[in-house]
Design a protein around this motif. Structure first.
Motif, PDB file in Angstrom:
ATOM      1  N   GLN A  92       0.836  -1.203   0.000  1.00 47.19           N
ATOM      2  CA  GLN A  92       0.000   0.000   0.000  1.00 47.19           C
ATOM      3  C   GLN A  92       0.873   1.256   0.000  1.00 47.19           C
ATOM      4  OE1 GLN A  92      -2.686   0.297   3.311  1.00 47.19           O
ATOM      5  NE2 GLN A  92      -3.882   1.917   2.379  1.00 47.19           N
ATOM      6  N   VAL A  93       1.900   1.296   0.842  1.00 45.12           N
ATOM      7  CA  VAL A  93       2.812   2.442   0.883  1.00 45.12           C
ATOM      8  C   VAL A  93       3.523   2.585  -0.456  1.00 45.12           C
ATOM      9  CG1 VAL A  93       4.960   3.294   1.926  1.00 45.12           C
ATOM     10  CG2 VAL A  93       3.127   2.432   3.381  1.00 45.12           C
ATOM     11  N   PHE A  94       3.951   1.468  -1.015  1.00 41.96           N
ATOM     12  CA  PHE A  94       4.628   1.481  -2.312  1.00 41.96           C
ATOM     13  C   PHE A  94       3.707   2.039  -3.392  1.00 41.96           C
ATOM     14  CE2 PHE A  94       5.929  -0.814  -6.218  1.00 41.96           C
ATOM     15  CZ  PHE A  94       7.208  -0.289  -6.333  1.00 41.96           C
ATOM     16  N   ASN A  95       2.442   1.593  -3.407  1.00 39.67           N
ATOM     17  CA  ASN A  95       1.478   2.085  -4.401  1.00 39.67           C
ATOM     18  C   ASN A  95       1.204   3.581  -4.224  1.00 39.67           C
ATOM     19  OD1 ASN A  95       1.182  -0.336  -5.767  1.00 39.67           O
ATOM     20  ND2 ASN A  95      -0.511  -1.028  -4.488  1.00 39.67           N
ATOM     21  N   GLN A  96       1.106   4.025  -2.969  1.00 40.28           N
ATOM     22  CA  GLN A  96       0.914   5.454  -2.727  1.00 40.28           C
ATOM     23  C   GLN A  96       2.115   6.246  -3.218  1.00 40.28           C
ATOM     24  OE1 GLN A  96       0.221   5.488   1.503  1.00 40.28           O
ATOM     25  NE2 GLN A  96      -1.982   5.126   1.302  1.00 40.28           N
ATOM     26  N   THR A  97       3.307   5.723  -2.977  1.00 41.51           N
ATOM     27  CA  THR A  97       4.520   6.396  -3.443  1.00 41.51           C
ATOM     28  C   THR A  97       4.543   6.453  -4.965  1.00 41.51           C
ATOM     29  OG1 THR A  97       5.708   5.639  -1.486  1.00 41.51           O
ATOM     30  CG2 THR A  97       7.045   6.375  -3.348  1.00 41.51           C
ATOM     31  N   ILE A  98       4.181   5.358  -5.600  1.00 42.67           N
ATOM     32  CA  ILE A  98       4.136   5.328  -7.069  1.00 42.67           C
ATOM     33  C   ILE A  98       3.137   6.367  -7.573  1.00 42.67           C
ATOM     34  CG2 ILE A  98       3.354   3.956  -9.048  1.00 42.67           C
ATOM     35  CD1 ILE A  98       4.670   1.534  -7.751  1.00 42.67           C
ATOM     36  N   ASN A  99       1.970   6.444  -6.955  1.00 45.05           N
ATOM     37  CA  ASN A  99       0.958   7.415  -7.381  1.00 45.05           C
ATOM     38  C   ASN A  99       1.464   8.845  -7.219  1.00 45.05           C
ATOM     39  OD1 ASN A  99      -0.871   5.430  -8.098  1.00 45.05           O
ATOM     40  ND2 ASN A  99      -1.885   5.426  -6.115  1.00 45.05           N
ATOM     41  N   ARG A 100       2.133   9.122  -6.080  1.00 41.23           N
ATOM     42  CA  ARG A 100       2.687  10.464  -5.867  1.00 41.23           C
ATOM     43  C   ARG A 100       3.754  10.775  -6.910  1.00 41.23           C
ATOM     44  NH1 ARG A 100       2.746   9.326  -0.320  1.00 41.23           N
ATOM     45  NH2 ARG A 100       4.976   8.946  -0.471  1.00 41.23           N
ATOM     46  N   LEU A 101       4.611   9.798  -7.182  1.00 40.66           N
ATOM     47  CA  LEU A 101       5.666   9.999  -8.175  1.00 40.66           C
ATOM     48  C   LEU A 101       5.077  10.211  -9.570  1.00 40.66           C
ATOM     49  CD1 LEU A 101       8.359   7.430  -7.021  1.00 40.66           C
ATOM     50  CD2 LEU A 101       8.517   9.920  -6.920  1.00 40.66           C
ATOM     51  N   GLN A 102       4.014   9.469  -9.892  1.00 37.52           N
ATOM     52  CA  GLN A 102       3.370   9.656 -11.194  1.00 37.52           C
ATOM     53  C   GLN A 102       2.745  11.043 -11.288  1.00 37.52           C
ATOM     54  OE1 GLN A 102       0.798   6.198 -11.290  1.00 37.52           O
ATOM     55  NE2 GLN A 102       2.233   5.060 -12.591  1.00 37.52           N
ATOM     56  N   ASP A 103       2.120  11.493 -10.196  1.00 37.20           N
ATOM     57  CA  ASP A 103       1.551  12.848 -10.186  1.00 37.20           C
ATOM     58  C   ASP A 103       2.648  13.889 -10.339  1.00 37.20           C
ATOM     59  OD1 ASP A 103      -0.950  11.757  -9.850  1.00 37.20           O
ATOM     60  OD2 ASP A 103      -1.066  12.169  -7.689  1.00 37.20           O
ATOM     61  N   THR A 104       3.744  13.694  -9.599  1.00 35.23           N
ATOM     62  CA  THR A 104       4.868  14.631  -9.694  1.00 35.23           C
ATOM     63  C   THR A 104       5.448  14.621 -11.098  1.00 35.23           C
ATOM     64  OG1 THR A 104       5.383  14.285  -7.359  1.00 35.23           O
ATOM     65  CG2 THR A 104       7.127  15.228  -8.718  1.00 35.23           C
ATOM     66  N   TYR A 105       5.578  13.438 -11.673  1.00 35.10           N
ATOM     67  CA  TYR A 105       6.102  13.322 -13.029  1.00 35.10           C
ATOM     68  C   TYR A 105       5.191  14.059 -14.007  1.00 35.10           C
ATOM     69  CZ  TYR A 105       7.541  11.287 -17.469  1.00 35.10           C
ATOM     70  OH  TYR A 105       7.948  11.121 -18.755  1.00 35.10           O
ATOM     71  N   SER A 106       3.874  13.857 -13.865  1.00 34.98           N
ATOM     72  CA  SER A 106       2.918  14.547 -14.749  1.00 34.98           C
ATOM     73  C   SER A 106       3.036  16.061 -14.591  1.00 34.98           C
ATOM     74  CB  SER A 106       1.485  14.115 -14.436  1.00 34.98           C
ATOM     75  OG  SER A 106       1.302  12.761 -14.764  1.00 34.98           O
ATOM     76  N   ASP A 107       3.127  16.512 -13.335  1.00 30.08           N
ATOM     77  CA  ASP A 107       3.276  17.949 -13.093  1.00 30.08           C
ATOM     78  C   ASP A 107       4.565  18.473 -13.709  1.00 30.08           C
ATOM     79  OD1 ASP A 107       0.917  17.843 -11.678  1.00 30.08           O
ATOM     80  OD2 ASP A 107       1.867  17.921  -9.696  1.00 30.08           O
ATOM     81  N   LEU A 108       5.647  17.709 -13.547  1.00 32.15           N
ATOM     82  CA  LEU A 108       6.936  18.134 -14.107  1.00 32.15           C
ATOM     83  C   LEU A 108       6.904  18.146 -15.635  1.00 32.15           C
ATOM     84  CD1 LEU A 108       9.473  16.363 -11.737  1.00 32.15           C
ATOM     85  CD2 LEU A 108       9.042  18.809 -11.914  1.00 32.15           C
ATOM     86  N   MET A 109       6.235  17.173 -16.221  1.00 35.65           N
ATOM     87  CA  MET A 109       6.134  17.147 -17.685  1.00 35.65           C
ATOM     88  C   MET A 109       5.310  18.328 -18.184  1.00 35.65           C
ATOM     89  SD  MET A 109       8.132  14.832 -18.576  1.00 35.65           S
ATOM     90  CE  MET A 109       7.841  14.913 -20.304  1.00 35.65           C
ATOM     91  N   THR A 110       4.234  18.651 -17.462  1.00 42.54           N
ATOM     92  CA  THR A 110       3.427  19.817 -17.831  1.00 42.54           C
ATOM     93  C   THR A 110       4.258  21.087 -17.702  1.00 42.54           C
ATOM     94  OG1 THR A 110       1.412  18.714 -17.087  1.00 42.54           O
ATOM     95  CG2 THR A 110       1.329  21.115 -17.262  1.00 42.54           C
ATOM     96  N   GLU A 111       4.984  21.192 -16.586  1.00 40.20           N
ATOM     97  CA  GLU A 111       5.840  22.360 -16.384  1.00 40.20           C
ATOM     98  C   GLU A 111       6.940  22.413 -17.442  1.00 40.20           C
ATOM     99  OE1 GLU A 111       8.625  24.365 -12.893  1.00 40.20           O
ATOM    100  OE2 GLU A 111       7.246  22.750 -12.381  1.00 40.20           O
ATOM    101  N   ASN A 112       7.482  21.258 -17.793  1.00 40.14           N
ATOM    102  CA  ASN A 112       8.510  21.198 -18.828  1.00 40.14           C
ATOM    103  C   ASN A 112       7.954  21.696 -20.165  1.00 40.14           C
ATOM    104  OD1 ASN A 112      11.042  20.500 -19.999  1.00 40.14           O
ATOM    105  ND2 ASN A 112      10.191  18.556 -20.695  1.00 40.14           N
ATOM    106  N   ASP A 113       6.737  21.248 -20.505  1.00 42.51           N
ATOM    107  CA  ASP A 113       6.110  21.713 -21.747  1.00 42.51           C
ATOM    108  C   ASP A 113       5.884  23.219 -21.717  1.00 42.51           C
ATOM    109  OD1 ASP A 113       6.103  19.136 -22.711  1.00 42.51           O
ATOM    110  OD2 ASP A 113       3.997  18.746 -22.174  1.00 42.51           O
ATOM    111  N   GLN A 114       5.441  23.719 -20.564  1.00 43.54           N
ATOM    112  CA  GLN A 114       5.230  25.160 -20.435  1.00 43.54           C
ATOM    113  C   GLN A 114       6.547  25.914 -20.573  1.00 43.54           C
ATOM    114  OE1 GLN A 114       3.313  25.398 -16.619  1.00 43.54           O
ATOM    115  NE2 GLN A 114       1.275  24.954 -17.444  1.00 43.54           N
ATOM    116  N   LEU A 115       7.604  25.379 -19.958  1.00 45.30           N
ATOM    117  CA  LEU A 115       8.912  26.027 -20.065  1.00 45.30           C
ATOM    118  C   LEU A 115       9.434  25.991 -21.500  1.00 45.30           C
ATOM    119  CD1 LEU A 115      10.648  24.813 -16.787  1.00 45.30           C
ATOM    120  CD2 LEU A 115       9.936  27.142 -17.339  1.00 45.30           C
TER     121      LEU A 115
END
Length: 190
Positions: A72-95
C-alpha cells in the motif's frame, strides 16, 4: 491341592523354554499405566503441534499484513511519483513553450548576440530611448552593459560597427552631471 473336574483339563502353564522367544505380556495394571503414558505423550505432542501451528499461522498473518502495508505504501509512493512526473512534464512543456516564445522574441528584438566570459551581450535592432532600452533589458532579467574594464571596452568596440549607436548602463539620471552605472557604482576615469 487342585482337583480335576471331569471333562476339563487344567490350564497348562507354559514352560520356560516355550516362552523364551516371546515378549512378556502386560498384566492388567501395568498395561493400563503404559497405555495412559502413551496417550499422555500423544496428547503432549498434539498440544505442542497445535501451539507451533498457531505460532506459525500468527507469524504468517503478521507477515502478510506487513506485506500488504508495504504494498500500500509502495502504491501510494508510485501514485505520488506519477503525479509529480505529470506535473513536471506539464511544467517542462510550459517552459519549452516559454523558451520558444523568448527565442522568437529575441530573434525579433535582437540582431546580434555575443558571448563574452560567462555572460551574453545583445545588440537590438529596434531603436528605443535609454529608459525604454533599460526596461526592455530588465523585463528579460538583464540590464544595460556596465563597462568596468578595458578588456570589456575592447570587446564591445570590436562587436559593433562604426555607425551603430548603443546604449550602455551609464547615466546621470539620478543627479545631473554625476555619472553612475546602473548598479550605482560611480564612473571611474582612466
Amino acid at each position: 491341592m487342585a482337583r480335576d473336574i471331569e471333562g476339563t483339563t487344567p490350564p497348562q502353564t507354559p514352560s520356560r523354554r516355550q516362552d523364551a522367544g516371546k515378549a512378556p505380556k502386560c498384566t492388567g495394571s501395568r498395561c493400563l499405566v503404559l497405555m495412559a503414558v502413551c496417550t499422555g505423550l500423544i496428547c503432549v505432542l498434539l498440544l505442542v503441534f497445535i501451539i507451533l501451528q498457531h505460532i506459525f499461522i500468527t507469524a504468517e498473518r503478521d507477515l502478510l499484513k506487513n506485506y500488504k502495508d508495504a504494498v500500500q505504501v509502495f502504491n501510494q509512493t508510485i501514485n505520488r511519483l506519477q503525479d509529480t512526473y505529470s506535473d513536471l512534464m506539464t511544467e517542462n512543456d510550459q517552459l519549452k513553450d516559454r523558451l520558444n516564445y523568448l527565442n522568437d522574441d529575441l530573434k525579433k528584438a535582437y540582431e546580434q548576440g555575443f558571448q563574452w566570459g560567462s555572460g551574453w551581450f545583445f545588440i537590438s535592432n529596434v531603436s528605443k530611448s535609454w529608459s525604454e532600452s533599460r526596461q526592455y533589458c530588465r523585463d528579460r532579467g538583464a540590464d544595460l552593459v556596465i563597462i568596468n574594464t578595458e578588456v570589456k571596452q575592447s570587446f564591445i568596440t570590436s562587436v559593433i560597427s562604426g555607425n551603430e549607436r548603443l546604449w550602455i548602463g551609464l547615466s546621470d539620471i539620478i543627479q545631473e552631471g554625476k555619472m553612475k552605472w546602473v548598479d550605482n557604482s560611480p564612473l571611474k576615469q582612466g
